[in-house]
Design a protein around this motif. Sequence first.
Motif, PDB file in Angstrom:
ATOM      1  N   LEU A  91      -6.633 -26.758  43.057  1.00 25.55           N
ATOM      2  CA  LEU A  91      -6.428 -25.397  42.569  1.00 25.55           C
ATOM      3  C   LEU A  91      -7.177 -25.128  41.267  1.00 25.55           C
ATOM      4  N   SER A  92      -7.365 -26.169  40.464  1.00 25.20           N
ATOM      5  CA  SER A  92      -7.877 -25.980  39.104  1.00 25.20           C
ATOM      6  C   SER A  92      -9.309 -25.473  39.062  1.00 25.20           C
ATOM      7  N   LEU A 104      -9.160 -21.703  38.800  1.00 25.97           N
ATOM      8  CA  LEU A 104      -7.880 -21.292  38.209  1.00 25.97           C
ATOM      9  C   LEU A 104      -8.101 -20.539  36.903  1.00 25.97           C
ATOM     10  N   ALA A 134       0.323 -22.231  39.125  1.00 21.23           N
ATOM     11  CA  ALA A 134      -0.269 -23.354  39.847  1.00 21.23           C
ATOM     12  C   ALA A 134       0.605 -24.601  39.747  1.00 21.23           C
ATOM     13  N   THR A 153       3.516 -24.195  42.004  1.00 21.96           N
ATOM     14  CA  THR A 153       3.072 -24.211  43.401  1.00 21.96           C
ATOM     15  C   THR A 153       2.966 -25.638  43.929  1.00 21.96           C
TER      16      THR A 153
END
Length: 400
Positions: free
Chosen positions: A17-18, A21, A29, A32
């Motif tokens: 995700l980063s 992001l 995040a 999540t």
Amino acid sequence: MTATDPWHRALADLVSLSHRLPPDQLSVAINTVLRPLGATATTYLVDAEQRHLRPLPEPGRPTPDPLPIDSSLAGRAFTQVEVHAGQGPPPRLWVPVVNGTDRLGLLEVFPPAGTDLADEAVRDGCRLVSGLVGHLVSSKSAYGDLLHRTRRSRSMGLSAELLWQLLPPLTFATPDVAVSALLEPCYEVGGDAFDYAVDGGIVTLAMLDGVGHGLPAVLTTSVALAALRAARRAGADLPGLVRAVDGAIAAQWRDGRFVTAVLAEFDTRTGRLCYVNAGHPPPVLLRRRRVVQALDGGRRLPLGLPDDRVGVAEIRLEPGDRLLLHTDGVTEARDPAGEMFGLSRLADLAERHIGAGLPAPETLRRLSHAVVAHQAGPHRDDATLMLVEWSAAAAASTEP
């Protein structure tokens, strides 16, 4: 499959995700990737003055109140850089968030009901996630304002906004050496600054104090800092650094402005410390947790003023030694009765905190707060501190 595998999955998901992001979605995040574990978390960041841990907002969730560092379990986890369990309700783990050794804040992790908070697999999993969060806080701060805003208790002045963008991280450490620094006041600074670089076993240090106050002083110090870094990165030696800053200030102004400074190079392989003192308070050497001397050699006029002397002083440190650098705003801070904080008080407190086994960042945090408490009011001048610790474990590298 081990008990930490779900945490490794959460770590991998957060890495994924980063890449795209935005900073304001960091809390989202984190939760999540924790959701499949049945856990949730609140992220707290330490404020600029290092008195409170301030929650990072998350859309759709109420934002908790800031937590005091000096009177809370969360604060203890932050200062000791250790995981602490709070029995609640609900039960939670306070997990330090660091980037390397730079203390940034905490994760307040709420595991699933019935989780054993003493389970090392759970604690290791939390540390994995919090370690990545520390890197993300540092790397994502350049791309948005929320992370900066969270760490502030009020608006930052123009001079402070400029200066903080130029300073290196407050703390850095290798197996051989730790460098930590702190600057007060945080929101309305004058001309103080610090710098360091660690390359090939050589630690280059700088403590600067530009003449005057406010933006003019910060501009002078900024030019000095830029000249210092440009010369250092071009391979200049210590006298070359002095000449570079002299020339940069003289080229920009003709009004006699200057910067007092201590510039130093420390070789962690041999213990050799070389330094130049340009009109600045001398650094203090602590050995076996006691102040043993002030380093008063290498004197010349402040940088920017005509002075052909670039005498470099030299001393050999012993493994375990600490070097404390400071600006005059520390020792000359006055209480309402006019009594100065003084070098002896600074030395006594440094001995006491180091003797208690506190790490460098916490030692400086307490020293800085002691200066603020002594003044019992706003700073009349910047008060900047830097502590350099040479690891006792480095003794082997000094043997013939």
